[in-house]
Design a protein around this motif. Structure first.
Motif, PDB file in Angstrom:
ATOM      1  N   GLY A 174      -6.905  -9.764   4.089  1.00 48.15           N
ATOM      2  CA  GLY A 174      -5.362  -9.093   3.632  1.00 48.15           C
ATOM      3  C   GLY A 174      -6.095  -7.918   4.771  1.00 48.15           C
ATOM      4  N   GLN A 175      -5.421  -6.967   4.441  1.00 45.99           N
ATOM      5  CA  GLN A 175      -6.334  -5.884   5.783  1.00 45.99           C
ATOM      6  C   GLN A 175      -7.363  -5.840   4.697  1.00 45.99           C
ATOM      7  OE1 GLN A 175      -2.337  -3.780   4.271  1.00 45.99           O
ATOM      8  NE2 GLN A 175      -3.266  -2.509   2.882  1.00 45.99           N
ATOM      9  N   GLY A 176      -7.363  -4.753   3.404  1.00 42.14           N
ATOM     10  CA  GLY A 176      -8.341  -5.381   2.399  1.00 42.14           C
ATOM     11  C   GLY A 176      -9.858  -5.825   3.090  1.00 42.14           C
ATOM     12  N   GLY A 177      -9.869  -7.250   2.370  1.00 41.65           N
ATOM     13  CA  GLY A 177     -11.241  -7.831   3.813  1.00 41.65           C
ATOM     14  C   GLY A 177     -10.723  -7.763   4.672  1.00 41.65           C
ATOM     15  N   VAL A 194     -12.790 -15.540   3.201  1.00 40.68           N
ATOM     16  CA  VAL A 194     -12.369 -16.627   2.727  1.00 40.68           C
ATOM     17  C   VAL A 194     -10.727 -16.287   2.284  1.00 40.68           C
ATOM     18  CG1 VAL A 194     -12.078 -18.478   1.061  1.00 40.68           C
ATOM     19  CG2 VAL A 194     -14.967 -17.565   2.247  1.00 40.68           C
ATOM     20  N   GLU A 195      -9.760 -16.769   3.207  1.00 42.86           N
ATOM     21  CA  GLU A 195      -8.657 -16.293   3.175  1.00 42.86           C
ATOM     22  C   GLU A 195      -7.496 -17.474   2.866  1.00 42.86           C
ATOM     23  OE1 GLU A 195      -5.930 -14.179   2.613  1.00 42.86           O
ATOM     24  OE2 GLU A 195      -4.882 -15.136   2.853  1.00 42.86           O
ATOM     25  N   LYS A 196      -6.876 -17.941   1.773  1.00 44.37           N
ATOM     26  CA  LYS A 196      -5.600 -18.562   1.792  1.00 44.37           C
ATOM     27  C   LYS A 196      -4.702 -19.474   1.694  1.00 44.37           C
ATOM     28  CE  LYS A 196      -3.923 -17.454  -2.821  1.00 44.37           C
ATOM     29  NZ  LYS A 196      -3.952 -17.629  -4.495  1.00 44.37           N
ATOM     30  N   ASP A 202      -1.199 -13.182   6.913  1.00 42.27           N
ATOM     31  CA  ASP A 202       0.309 -14.010   6.171  1.00 42.27           C
ATOM     32  C   ASP A 202       0.461 -13.112   5.735  1.00 42.27           C
ATOM     33  OD1 ASP A 202       0.636 -16.069   8.030  1.00 42.27           O
ATOM     34  OD2 ASP A 202      -0.786 -17.162   7.646  1.00 42.27           O
ATOM     35  N   SER A 203      -0.165 -12.676   4.598  1.00 41.36           N
ATOM     36  CA  SER A 203      -0.493 -11.714   4.031  1.00 41.36           C
ATOM     37  C   SER A 203       0.687 -10.536   3.973  1.00 41.36           C
ATOM     38  CB  SER A 203      -1.440 -11.134   2.617  1.00 41.36           C
ATOM     39  OG  SER A 203      -1.903 -10.568   3.201  1.00 41.36           O
ATOM     40  N   TRP A 204       1.034 -10.257   4.925  1.00 38.51           N
ATOM     41  CA  TRP A 204       2.172  -9.296   5.303  1.00 38.51           C
ATOM     42  C   TRP A 204       3.485 -10.202   5.421  1.00 38.51           C
ATOM     43  CZ3 TRP A 204       2.926  -4.954   3.305  1.00 38.51           C
ATOM     44  CH2 TRP A 204       2.166  -3.892   2.926  1.00 38.51           C
ATOM     45  N   LEU A 213       6.864  -1.036   6.093  1.00 35.34           N
ATOM     46  CA  LEU A 213       6.020  -0.697   5.452  1.00 35.34           C
ATOM     47  C   LEU A 213       6.579   0.731   5.452  1.00 35.34           C
ATOM     48  CD1 LEU A 213       2.602  -0.571   7.463  1.00 35.34           C
ATOM     49  CD2 LEU A 213       2.965  -1.866   6.037  1.00 35.34           C
ATOM     50  N   HIS A 214       5.744   1.299   3.745  1.00 39.15           N
ATOM     51  CA  HIS A 214       6.603   2.257   3.067  1.00 39.15           C
ATOM     52  C   HIS A 214       6.202   3.624   3.458  1.00 39.15           C
ATOM     53  CE1 HIS A 214       7.953  -1.031   0.026  1.00 39.15           C
ATOM     54  NE2 HIS A 214       8.796  -0.547   0.547  1.00 39.15           N
ATOM     55  N   ASP A 215       4.784   3.606   3.956  1.00 37.55           N
ATOM     56  CA  ASP A 215       4.533   4.542   4.511  1.00 37.55           C
ATOM     57  C   ASP A 215       4.218   4.820   5.749  1.00 37.55           C
ATOM     58  OD1 ASP A 215       3.148   5.389   1.868  1.00 37.55           O
ATOM     59  OD2 ASP A 215       1.398   4.383   2.361  1.00 37.55           O
ATOM     60  N   ASN A 564      -4.195   0.505  -0.974  1.00 36.74           N
ATOM     61  CA  ASN A 564      -3.225   1.043   0.716  1.00 36.74           C
ATOM     62  C   ASN A 564      -4.526   1.464   2.136  1.00 36.74           C
ATOM     63  OD1 ASN A 564      -4.158   3.219   1.265  1.00 36.74           O
ATOM     64  ND2 ASN A 564      -2.085   4.422  -0.211  1.00 36.74           N
ATOM     65  N   LEU A 565      -2.539   1.202   3.053  1.00 39.66           N
ATOM     66  CA  LEU A 565      -4.201   1.036   4.549  1.00 39.66           C
ATOM     67  C   LEU A 565      -5.078   2.135   4.548  1.00 39.66           C
ATOM     68  CD1 LEU A 565      -1.211  -0.909   5.870  1.00 39.66           C
ATOM     69  CD2 LEU A 565      -3.800  -1.199   6.621  1.00 39.66           C
ATOM     70  N   HIS A 566      -5.107   2.936   4.061  1.00 40.57           N
ATOM     71  CA  HIS A 566      -5.724   4.359   4.118  1.00 40.57           C
ATOM     72  C   HIS A 566      -6.750   4.296   3.422  1.00 40.57           C
ATOM     73  CE1 HIS A 566      -6.676   8.439   2.610  1.00 40.57           C
ATOM     74  NE2 HIS A 566      -6.079   8.668   1.238  1.00 40.57           N
TER      75      HIS A 566
HETATM   76  C1  LIG Z   1       5.840  -4.820  -1.265  1.00 43.19           C
HETATM   77  C2  LIG Z   1       4.834  -4.371  -0.896  1.00 43.19           C
HETATM   78  C3  LIG Z   1       5.075  -3.642  -0.184  1.00 43.19           C
HETATM   79  C4  LIG Z   1       4.450  -2.412   0.180  1.00 43.19           C
HETATM   80  N1  LIG Z   1       4.017  -1.334   1.572  1.00 43.19           N
HETATM   81  C5  LIG Z   1       2.473  -0.597   1.399  1.00 43.19           C
HETATM   82  C6  LIG Z   1       2.478  -0.049   2.563  1.00 43.19           C
HETATM   83  O1  LIG Z   1       3.617   0.293   3.069  1.00 43.19           O
HETATM   84  N2  LIG Z   1       1.188   1.088   3.040  1.00 43.19           N
HETATM   85  C7  LIG Z   1       0.633   0.288   2.559  1.00 43.19           C
HETATM   86  O2  LIG Z   1      -0.535   0.634   2.909  1.00 43.19           O
HETATM   87  N3  LIG Z   1       0.659  -0.536   1.734  1.00 43.19           N
HETATM   88  C8  LIG Z   1       1.372  -0.299   0.955  1.00 43.19           C
HETATM   89  N4  LIG Z   1       1.527  -2.272  -0.081  1.00 43.19           N
HETATM   90  C9  LIG Z   1       0.681  -1.850  -0.762  1.00 43.19           C
HETATM   91  C10 LIG Z   1      -0.312  -3.161   0.166  1.00 43.19           C
HETATM   92  O3  LIG Z   1      -1.038  -2.151   0.839  1.00 43.19           O
HETATM   93  C11 LIG Z   1       0.058  -3.983   0.454  1.00 43.19           C
HETATM   94  O4  LIG Z   1      -0.072  -4.905  -1.094  1.00 43.19           O
HETATM   95  C12 LIG Z   1      -1.909  -4.892   1.105  1.00 43.19           C
HETATM   96  O5  LIG Z   1      -1.124  -5.917   1.246  1.00 43.19           O
HETATM   97  C13 LIG Z   1      -2.683  -4.988   0.291  1.00 43.19           C
HETATM   98  O6  LIG Z   1      -3.790  -5.723   1.433  1.00 43.19           O
HETATM   99  P1  LIG Z   1      -4.743  -6.313   0.098  1.00 43.19           P
HETATM  100  O7  LIG Z   1      -6.340  -6.776   1.640  1.00 43.19           O
HETATM  101  O8  LIG Z   1      -5.764  -5.314  -0.829  1.00 43.19           O
HETATM  102  O9  LIG Z   1      -4.406  -7.484  -0.403  1.00 43.19           O
HETATM  103  P2  LIG Z   1      -3.298  -8.723  -0.035  1.00 43.19           P
HETATM  104  O10 LIG Z   1      -2.396  -7.989   1.376  1.00 43.19           O
HETATM  105  O11 LIG Z   1      -2.756  -8.689  -1.440  1.00 43.19           O
HETATM  106  O12 LIG Z   1      -4.064  -9.212   0.288  1.00 43.19           O
HETATM  107  C14 LIG Z   1      -5.302 -10.894  -0.530  1.00 43.19           C
HETATM  108  C15 LIG Z   1      -5.208 -11.569  -0.058  1.00 43.19           C
HETATM  109  O13 LIG Z   1      -6.220 -12.702  -0.576  1.00 43.19           O
HETATM  110  C16 LIG Z   1      -6.036 -13.971  -0.628  1.00 43.19           C
HETATM  111  N5  LIG Z   1      -6.511 -14.778  -1.873  1.00 43.19           N
HETATM  112  C17 LIG Z   1      -6.041 -14.577  -3.503  1.00 43.19           C
HETATM  113  N6  LIG Z   1      -6.909 -15.603  -3.946  1.00 43.19           N
HETATM  114  C18 LIG Z   1      -7.614 -15.938  -2.744  1.00 43.19           C
HETATM  115  C19 LIG Z   1      -8.659 -17.474  -2.773  1.00 43.19           C
HETATM  116  N7  LIG Z   1      -8.656 -17.263  -4.666  1.00 43.19           N
HETATM  117  N8  LIG Z   1      -8.855 -17.503  -2.363  1.00 43.19           N
HETATM  118  C20 LIG Z   1      -8.697 -17.270  -0.740  1.00 43.19           C
HETATM  119  N9  LIG Z   1      -7.780 -15.977  -0.728  1.00 43.19           N
HETATM  120  C21 LIG Z   1      -7.206 -15.675  -1.869  1.00 43.19           C
HETATM  121  C22 LIG Z   1      -4.941 -13.953  -0.685  1.00 43.19           C
HETATM  122  O14 LIG Z   1      -4.287 -15.025  -0.328  1.00 43.19           O
HETATM  123  C23 LIG Z   1      -3.487 -12.551   0.496  1.00 43.19           C
HETATM  124  O15 LIG Z   1      -3.679 -12.902   1.619  1.00 43.19           O
HETATM  125  C24 LIG Z   1       2.604  -2.690  -0.542  1.00 43.19           C
HETATM  126  C25 LIG Z   1       2.820  -3.721  -1.011  1.00 43.19           C
HETATM  127  C26 LIG Z   1       3.759  -4.644  -1.302  1.00 43.19           C
HETATM  128  C27 LIG Z   1       3.487  -4.775  -2.724  1.00 43.19           C
END
Ligand SMILES: Cc1cc2nc3c(=O)[nH]c(=O)nc-3n(C[C@H](O)[C@H](O)[C@H](O)COP(=O)(O)OP(=O)(O)OC[C@H]3O[C@@H](n4cnc5c(N)ncnc54)[C@H](O)[C@@H]3O)c2cc1C
Length: 600
Positions: A174-177, A194-196, A202-204, A213-215, A564-566
């Motif tokens: 996701g955006q973090g990775g 590694v992303e499933k 796609d996670s968005w 986005l809420h922010d 979050n993105l920040h």
């Molecule tokens: C409804 C909603 C609205 C949000 N709005 C905002 C916003 O406006 N602004 C903001 O900054 N943040 C927002 N967030 C919070 C946060 O930014 C998001 O959740 C964001 O997607 C987090 O990014 P991430 O990369 O940490 O996790 P994710 O985007 O959840 O990515 C994690 C990834 O890990 C993968 N994964 C998990 N297990 C495995 C595995 N075993 N093998 C391979 N891949 C795996 C998943 O498929 C997924 O793609 C929101 C969250 C939600 C739920």
């Protein structure tokens, strides 16, 4: 003569600090701090993310780390001037350690240090190739059988993870990775994400149809590549998905889509992970030295177990699986929960013509998006801030310079002002039966986010529908059971239902460690997220920093990244430098590794 200008005051303290630290005089250095001081260090002294609170903790840290760190050259940052207001003198500062260059921020009160932020900018000898040092791209001259950039990229992609092992594996793209992967790429740390899901973004994309986005955009930039100036204030989810996909490509990340990590284990002797990945129908074993879980704070659904779920004849799913409202026109829907996802989903269902009831079990913090932008974020993250010269990087650092211990004190007046401004709105919501809170200590949304990551809705319209009864509300109740065609609540009400959405939030990231590694490692690492504020869902004791995020954990070579993105943008810098230092064999003695008080 004593220089009483803001620059003079800051420089005088920095010179004294420099002298004291260079000559190893800890007491003299500590005397420059106020009694109620805070020193927040992002990796430079502590190889940790750590706030020292009070002179005693500053002294302890310096006694443990000064000789090793060898700081020097403390000065006002190039091109900056100190400023003064309301008895506080503050400035951007820079300094060096033996192995790194640092940037930071200092606030003086009554001539002594009140807050100090020290952050690592770069490791000496391992700077990112930017500006004068940017890569040539072309290879001028002539060479037989030379490879093009495309051929070299293809060769790298084919080789990494097969013929050559990555130093780091990030699980979750996701955006973090992705943000962390981009930083590591610039630091030349061989990494596979590694992303499933099939594609970056796609996670968005997979989230409910109506999500934006809420922010606002100013808060959401990724490292290196800010959004263009015409980017919408609130990104629709599919648009942010496309941006992430483009970003992954142009930042040349080694991104394995459609690849699921099945298992990971650490060998203490070889100090190496074994990571089992299912990719394209094949099982691949990766052997990285470092493993980062970027599997998402909002990705492990909390699905309640309710009597009758097995007999219910309608559709039922967690909010993360909600397909959108299209097929629910004229249907009866019950949404369990009252936070962001619940409100967004209810509003979209109402727009599609569903008959919708929201079930609110306990209080929720609501803040209107306009008010949050105007009163909460404007000074750092807004068009006005940009116009007055504020960059996302500086905004992040100012935010980081406010110690968590007192952050709520800065937040309470903001939310008091919001309550006053939107008093009529809150009154109407309460009249409709909605149970409101403003955080345990009235410190509002951001503290709730840092403490527990839940419990709020940033209102972009759904609250009006709740207030005027368009979205029906049952509050202060829980679900008792489901029947074939209804939801029965704890007060005996029976709601006929064709659809039940469980907008019941997400579990701790620690759960991923249990699933992918082992329960033993998950417990060893303990709870992820939260500050130990002793408020709802954030049990004490006080930790001073977010548990386990972006810093060493009790499990060697295991890291958590996200938020979050920040936060992803800001903290990926410090996590990437910690990983790079380890790869280069730079000593990284961790000061103040957090103790574990709570299991996942
Ligand atoms: C409804 C909603 C609205 C949000 N709005 C905002 C916003 O406006 N602004 C903001 O900054 N943040 C927002 N967030 C919070 C946060 O930014 C998001 O959740 C964001 O997607 C987090 O990014 P991430 O990369 O940490 O996790 P994710 O985007 O959840 O990515 C994690 C990834 O890990 C993968 N994964 C998990 N297990 C495995 C595995 N075993 N093998 C391979 N891949 C795996 C998943 O498929 C997924 O793609 C929101 C969250 C939600 C739920």
């Amino acid at each position: 003569m004593l220089d009483k200008t803001p620059n003079g005051k800051i420089s005088s303290v920095l010179n004294s600090l420099d002298e004291a630290l260079c000559s190893g005089e800890v007491k003299r250095a500590v005397d420059l701090f106020q009694e109620d001081c805070y020193w927040r260090d992002l990796v430079t002294f502590t190889w940790n993310i750590k706030t020292m609170e009070g002179k005693e903790q500053v002294r302890d840290m310096l006694e443990a780390r000064l000789a090793d760190t060898k700081p020097s050259n403390w000065k006002i940052a190039a091109g900056e001037d100190a400023s003064e207001a309301e008895g506080i003198t503050e400035s951007w500062i820079e300094f060096e350690t033996e192995v790194a260059r640092g940037f930071g921020h200092m606030r003086l009160r009554e001539g002594r240090i009140w807050t100090l932020l020290t952050t690592m900018s770069e490791l000496k000898g391992h700077e990112e190739p930017v500006g004068f040092d940017r890569p040539m791209g072309a290879k001028h001259g002539s060479e037989r059988n030379r490879k093009t950039w495309k051929e070299e990229r293809e060769a790298e992609t084919a080789e990494l993870g097969y013929a050559r092992q990555p130093y780091c594996v990030i699980i979750g793209g996701g955006q973090g990775g992705i943000a962390l992967g981009a930083r590591l790429r610039q630091l030349n740390v061989p990494t596979i994400i590694v992303e499933k899901n099939e594609k970056p973004g796609d996670s968005w994309r997979n989230r409910y149809k109506s999500l934006c986005l809420h922010d606002p955009v100013w808060y959401d930039h990724l490292p290196y590549l800010p959004f263009p100036r015409n980017w919408p204030v609130f990104s629709p989810k599919d648009k942010i998905g496309d941006w992430l996909e483009m970003y992954t490509k142009v930042m040349e990340l080694n991104y394995w889509g459609s690849s699921e990590c099945k298992k990971a284990s650490y060998d203490d002797k070889t100090r190496e992970w074994t990571v089992v990945v299912q990719r394209g129908g094949k099982q691949i074993v990766l052997k990285p030295k470092q493993l980062v879980l970027a599997t998402g704070m909002s990705a492990k659904p909390n699905l309640p177990k309710i009597e009758g779920m097995d007999v219910f004849k309608g559709d039922q799913h967690h909010s993360s699986q909600h397909p959108g409202p299209d097929k629910y026109k004229d249907k009866k829907a019950v949404v369990i929960g009252s936070n962001n996802s619940a409100h967004d989903i209810c509003a979209a269902l109402w727009e599609a013509g569903a008959d919708i009831t929201m079930v609110q079990r306990s209080t929720t913090h609501i803040v209107k998006s306009d008010s949050l932008m105007g009163l909460g974020l404007a000074s750092l993250y807004s068009e006005q801030a940009v116009q007055s010269g504020m960059t996302a990087a500086n905004a992040d650092l100012i935010f980081a310079s406010l110690p968590y211990k007192i952050l709520h004190e800065f937040q309470i007046p903001v939310y008091n002002a919001i309550r006053e401004r939107d008093a009529e709105f809150y009154r109407r919501l309460e009249k409709a039966g909605f149970l409101l809170d403003y955080g345990d200590d009235d410190s509002g949304l951001f503290m709730k986010y840092l403490r527990r990551g839940s419990g709020y809705y940033i209102d972009v319209g759904a609250s009006e529908l709740v207030a005027d009864g368009s979205i029906k509300l049952k509050s202060g109740v829980d679900i008792k059971k489901l029947t074939e065609h209804s939801v029965v609540l704890s007060d005996g009400t029976e709601l006929p239902a064709d659809l039940v959405v469980y907008a019941t939030g997400y579990g701790s990231m620690n759960g991923w460690a249990a699933d992918l590694i082992s329960r033993e490692v998950a417990d060893k690492v303990g709870k992820v997220w939260g500050l130990g504020s002793n408020t709802t869902k954030d049990p004490g004791p006080w930790e001073g920093e977010q548990r386990n995020m972006w810093k060493p954990t009790q499990q060697e070579a295991l890291w958590f990244h996200g938020g979050n993105l920040h936060q992803s943008r800001h903290y990926s810098q410090f996590l990437s430098l910690q990983l790079k230092a380890r790869m280069e064999g730079i000593r990284t003695p961790v000061y103040g590794l957090q103790k574990v008080h709570h299991l996942g």
